[in-house]
Design a protein around this motif. Structure first.
Motif, PDB file in Angstrom:
ATOM      1  N   PHE A 132     -46.763  56.990  67.803  1.00  0.00           N
ATOM      2  CA  PHE A 132     -46.790  56.115  66.635  1.00  0.00           C
ATOM      3  C   PHE A 132     -48.195  56.165  66.020  1.00  0.00           C
ATOM      4  CE2 PHE A 132     -43.452  54.258  69.290  1.00  0.00           C
ATOM      5  CZ  PHE A 132     -42.446  54.029  68.367  1.00  0.00           C
ATOM      6  N   ARG A 133     -48.265  56.555  64.777  1.00  0.00           N
ATOM      7  CA  ARG A 133     -49.535  56.473  64.038  1.00  0.00           C
ATOM      8  C   ARG A 133     -49.610  55.081  63.428  1.00  0.00           C
ATOM      9  NH1 ARG A 133     -53.125  60.397  61.371  1.00  0.00           N
ATOM     10  NH2 ARG A 133     -54.409  59.238  59.856  1.00  0.00           N
ATOM     11  N   CYS A 134     -50.541  54.273  63.932  1.00  0.00           N
ATOM     12  CA  CYS A 134     -50.607  52.855  63.561  1.00  0.00           C
ATOM     13  C   CYS A 134     -51.727  52.612  62.565  1.00  0.00           C
ATOM     14  CB  CYS A 134     -50.854  51.993  64.801  1.00  0.00           C
ATOM     15  SG  CYS A 134     -49.536  52.087  66.030  1.00  0.00           S
ATOM     16  N   GLN A 135     -51.444  51.779  61.570  1.00  0.00           N
ATOM     17  CA  GLN A 135     -52.520  51.268  60.740  1.00  0.00           C
ATOM     18  C   GLN A 135     -53.392  50.355  61.589  1.00  0.00           C
ATOM     19  OE1 GLN A 135     -51.228  49.819  56.896  1.00  0.00           O
ATOM     20  NE2 GLN A 135     -49.729  51.462  56.687  1.00  0.00           N
ATOM     21  N   PRO A 136     -54.644  50.130  61.195  1.00  0.00           N
ATOM     22  CA  PRO A 136     -55.622  49.572  62.133  1.00  0.00           C
ATOM     23  C   PRO A 136     -55.346  48.172  62.651  1.00  0.00           C
ATOM     24  CG  PRO A 136     -56.710  50.583  60.239  1.00  0.00           C
ATOM     25  CD  PRO A 136     -55.255  50.527  59.918  1.00  0.00           C
ATOM     26  N   PHE A 137     -54.625  47.336  61.911  1.00  0.00           N
ATOM     27  CA  PHE A 137     -54.595  45.925  62.257  1.00  0.00           C
ATOM     28  C   PHE A 137     -53.306  45.531  62.967  1.00  0.00           C
ATOM     29  CE2 PHE A 137     -57.218  46.232  58.355  1.00  0.00           C
ATOM     30  CZ  PHE A 137     -58.430  45.939  58.948  1.00  0.00           C
ATOM     31  N   ASN A 157     -58.327  30.879  58.692  1.00  0.00           N
ATOM     32  CA  ASN A 157     -57.820  32.175  59.134  1.00  0.00           C
ATOM     33  C   ASN A 157     -58.083  32.305  60.632  1.00  0.00           C
ATOM     34  OD1 ASN A 157     -57.319  34.846  59.746  1.00  0.00           O
ATOM     35  ND2 ASN A 157     -58.593  35.692  58.109  1.00  0.00           N
ATOM     36  N   PRO A 158     -57.033  32.356  61.484  1.00  0.00           N
ATOM     37  CA  PRO A 158     -57.236  32.447  62.929  1.00  0.00           C
ATOM     38  C   PRO A 158     -57.501  33.861  63.419  1.00  0.00           C
ATOM     39  CG  PRO A 158     -54.906  32.368  62.467  1.00  0.00           C
ATOM     40  CD  PRO A 158     -55.608  32.244  61.135  1.00  0.00           C
ATOM     41  N   GLY A 159     -57.397  34.855  62.525  1.00  0.00           N
ATOM     42  CA  GLY A 159     -57.585  36.237  62.927  1.00  0.00           C
ATOM     43  C   GLY A 159     -59.047  36.609  63.055  1.00  0.00           C
ATOM     44  N   SER A 160     -59.288  37.832  63.515  1.00  0.00           N
ATOM     45  CA  SER A 160     -60.660  38.309  63.709  1.00  0.00           C
ATOM     46  C   SER A 160     -61.161  39.137  62.536  1.00  0.00           C
ATOM     47  CB  SER A 160     -60.749  39.144  64.994  1.00  0.00           C
ATOM     48  OG  SER A 160     -59.928  40.296  64.910  1.00  0.00           O
ATOM     49  N   VAL A 161     -60.287  39.444  61.565  1.00  0.00           N
ATOM     50  CA  VAL A 161     -60.673  40.192  60.373  1.00  0.00           C
ATOM     51  C   VAL A 161     -60.046  39.511  59.154  1.00  0.00           C
ATOM     52  CG1 VAL A 161     -60.930  42.418  61.533  1.00  0.00           C
ATOM     53  CG2 VAL A 161     -58.692  41.751  60.659  1.00  0.00           C
ATOM     54  N   PHE A 162     -60.525  39.885  57.970  1.00  0.00           N
ATOM     55  CA  PHE A 162     -59.995  39.281  56.753  1.00  0.00           C
ATOM     56  C   PHE A 162     -58.521  39.629  56.598  1.00  0.00           C
ATOM     57  CE2 PHE A 162     -61.221  43.525  55.394  1.00  0.00           C
ATOM     58  CZ  PHE A 162     -60.216  43.886  54.509  1.00  0.00           C
ATOM     59  N   SER A 163     -57.787  38.701  55.992  1.00  0.00           N
ATOM     60  CA  SER A 163     -56.371  38.958  55.716  1.00  0.00           C
ATOM     61  C   SER A 163     -56.179  39.256  54.241  1.00  0.00           C
ATOM     62  CB  SER A 163     -55.511  37.757  56.124  1.00  0.00           C
ATOM     63  OG  SER A 163     -55.566  36.746  55.132  1.00  0.00           O
ATOM     64  N   GLU A 164     -55.046  39.912  53.949  1.00  0.00           N
ATOM     65  CA  GLU A 164     -54.685  40.221  52.570  1.00  0.00           C
ATOM     66  C   GLU A 164     -53.400  39.454  52.248  1.00  0.00           C
ATOM     67  OE1 GLU A 164     -56.501  44.623  51.856  1.00  0.00           O
ATOM     68  OE2 GLU A 164     -54.486  44.528  52.716  1.00  0.00           O
ATOM     69  N   PRO A 165     -53.522  38.279  51.671  1.00  0.00           N
ATOM     70  CA  PRO A 165     -52.344  37.433  51.457  1.00  0.00           C
ATOM     71  C   PRO A 165     -51.520  37.858  50.255  1.00  0.00           C
ATOM     72  CG  PRO A 165     -54.280  36.372  50.568  1.00  0.00           C
ATOM     73  CD  PRO A 165     -54.763  37.631  51.226  1.00  0.00           C
ATOM     74  N   VAL A 166     -50.313  37.327  50.208  1.00  0.00           N
ATOM     75  CA  VAL A 166     -49.465  37.404  49.018  1.00  0.00           C
ATOM     76  C   VAL A 166     -49.310  35.977  48.499  1.00  0.00           C
ATOM     77  CG1 VAL A 166     -47.205  37.998  48.093  1.00  0.00           C
ATOM     78  CG2 VAL A 166     -48.242  39.425  49.868  1.00  0.00           C
ATOM     79  N   ILE A 237     -48.083  29.030  46.893  1.00  0.00           N
ATOM     80  CA  ILE A 237     -47.478  29.304  48.200  1.00  0.00           C
ATOM     81  C   ILE A 237     -48.075  30.616  48.712  1.00  0.00           C
ATOM     82  CG2 ILE A 237     -45.356  29.814  49.452  1.00  0.00           C
ATOM     83  CD1 ILE A 237     -43.890  28.042  47.478  1.00  0.00           C
ATOM     84  N   ILE A 238     -48.643  30.557  49.923  1.00  0.00           N
ATOM     85  CA  ILE A 238     -49.387  31.685  50.470  1.00  0.00           C
ATOM     86  C   ILE A 238     -48.656  32.269  51.673  1.00  0.00           C
ATOM     87  CG2 ILE A 238     -51.604  32.393  51.503  1.00  0.00           C
ATOM     88  CD1 ILE A 238     -52.866  29.933  50.133  1.00  0.00           C
ATOM     89  N   THR A 239     -48.392  33.566  51.616  1.00  0.00           N
ATOM     90  CA  THR A 239     -47.994  34.326  52.811  1.00  0.00           C
ATOM     91  C   THR A 239     -49.290  34.931  53.340  1.00  0.00           C
ATOM     92  OG1 THR A 239     -45.832  34.820  51.855  1.00  0.00           O
ATOM     93  CG2 THR A 239     -46.565  36.192  53.705  1.00  0.00           C
ATOM     94  N   PRO A 240     -49.860  34.390  54.435  1.00  0.00           N
ATOM     95  CA  PRO A 240     -51.249  34.707  54.754  1.00  0.00           C
ATOM     96  C   PRO A 240     -51.489  36.079  55.368  1.00  0.00           C
ATOM     97  CG  PRO A 240     -50.356  33.158  56.352  1.00  0.00           C
ATOM     98  CD  PRO A 240     -49.327  33.315  55.281  1.00  0.00           C
ATOM     99  N   ASN A 241     -50.484  36.649  56.052  1.00  0.00           N
ATOM    100  CA  ASN A 241     -50.665  37.959  56.703  1.00  0.00           C
ATOM    101  C   ASN A 241     -51.854  37.969  57.657  1.00  0.00           C
ATOM    102  OD1 ASN A 241     -48.437  39.118  55.349  1.00  0.00           O
ATOM    103  ND2 ASN A 241     -49.710  39.599  53.584  1.00  0.00           N
ATOM    104  N   TRP A 242     -51.928  36.971  58.538  1.00  0.00           N
ATOM    105  CA  TRP A 242     -53.009  36.925  59.518  1.00  0.00           C
ATOM    106  C   TRP A 242     -52.989  38.184  60.393  1.00  0.00           C
ATOM    107  CZ3 TRP A 242     -55.396  33.605  57.020  1.00  0.00           C
ATOM    108  CH2 TRP A 242     -54.993  32.285  56.813  1.00  0.00           C
ATOM    109  N   ARG A 243     -54.161  38.680  60.724  1.00  0.00           N
ATOM    110  CA  ARG A 243     -54.219  39.900  61.513  1.00  0.00           C
ATOM    111  C   ARG A 243     -55.504  39.937  62.340  1.00  0.00           C
ATOM    112  NH1 ARG A 243     -54.986  44.123  56.413  1.00  0.00           N
ATOM    113  NH2 ARG A 243     -57.096  43.476  55.816  1.00  0.00           N
ATOM    114  N   THR A 244     -55.489  40.817  63.327  1.00  0.00           N
ATOM    115  CA  THR A 244     -56.631  40.968  64.213  1.00  0.00           C
ATOM    116  C   THR A 244     -56.717  42.427  64.620  1.00  0.00           C
ATOM    117  OG1 THR A 244     -57.676  40.091  66.211  1.00  0.00           O
ATOM    118  CG2 THR A 244     -55.290  40.428  66.288  1.00  0.00           C
ATOM    119  N   LEU A 245     -57.691  42.753  65.446  1.00  0.00           N
ATOM    120  CA  LEU A 245     -57.829  44.144  65.924  1.00  0.00           C
ATOM    121  C   LEU A 245     -57.080  44.305  67.235  1.00  0.00           C
ATOM    122  CD1 LEU A 245     -61.593  44.805  65.148  1.00  0.00           C
ATOM    123  CD2 LEU A 245     -59.602  45.603  63.858  1.00  0.00           C
TER     124      LEU A 245
END
Length: 245
Positions: A132-137, A157-166, A237-245
């Motif tokens: 599987f070639r995975c995107q980084p987050f 934001n509970p993640g360790s990197v910035f999120s890209e919300p919708v 209304i925010i879909t936050p897309n929280w993410r981490t490494l």
């Protein structure tokens, strides 16, 4: 016991599965005998050698910019009569969930040919490896949308990197919005407009409204982010897309 297989409990290996686009591999009679190691993606770095200077200059492309990486899953399948459906399922891109990393998923694609190898003569099991070639987050799953109705609200934001919300922004007139460290404006539009940071698109229903948006597509930094606006915003209304490494 193979590395990454998991602990045997009641005759069942607890970590012998992955899901691909919402379907667990065991539904196809596939079991994992070796899970991938947990990997932190590599930062995107440029090394520049300078004549007469020892070593090289190291330049990061940007903050939290990482390259894709590979996760390999070793599997076995006993019943090969269903290969047509298995091969139709194990293709393309989608969401990968691993038993050894619960609570989220990777955006990934399958990049290798699938070669089924006989394990032992006379044994019906076949072994194969999926790359599987995975995107980084690593995206957190089960996260509810967040409704913001007042300017000056805070969002963590509970993640360790910035999120890209919708965002789904409801307006009665032009508006200026600050979210974390991002600022953008919406002009000449009313009703509910979607501001989609991952796609870098602004739209309403099926129509592009990119010309109605100016400024930066919003991001949410790790930790606390303030959300403020002026103008005709009645709610977001925010879909936050929280993410981490």
């Amino acid at each position: 016991m193979p590395i990454g297989r998991g602990l045997l409990f009641g005759g069942i290996y607890l970590n012998d599965w992955f899901t691909w686009n919402g379907t667990r591999c065991t539904d196809y009679g596939i079991h994992v005998v070796r899970q991938p190691e947990l990997i932190r993606p590599p930062e995107r770095i440029t090394f520049t050698s300078v004549p007469g200077r020892s070593g090289a200059f190291t330049t990061l492309e940007g903050m939290d910019v990482y390259d894709d990486f590979l996760l390999s899953v070793e599997c076995v399948v006993r019943d090969t009569s269903n290969l047509v459906n298995i091969f139709a399922w194990l293709k393309g891109s989608g969401k990968l969930t691993l038993a050894t990393r619960p609570g989220g998923f990777y955006d990934a694609c399958i990049v290798n040919q699938i070669s089924l190898e006989q394990i032992l003569r006379g044994n019906p099991h076949r072994r194969f490896v999926l790359n599987f070639r995975c995107q980084p987050f690593f995206y957190l799953s089960g996260v509810a949308n967040i409704s913001v109705s007042a300017s000056g609200s805070y969002l963590t934001n509970p993640g360790s990197v910035f999120s890209e919300p919708v965002l789904k922004v409801t307006l009665t007139s032009d508006a200026q919005i600050t979210m974390g460290g991002s600022y953008f404006e919406l002009a000449g539009v009313t009703g509910t407009v979607t501001v989609d940071t991952p796609l870098k698109e602004t739209y309403k229903s099926y129509s592009s409204y990119n010309s109605k948006m100016s400024g930066d597509y919003p991001t949410l930094l790790p930790g606390e982010n303030i959300i403020t606006w002026s103008g005709g915003v009645t709610g977001i209304i925010i879909t936050p897309n929280w993410r981490t490494l």
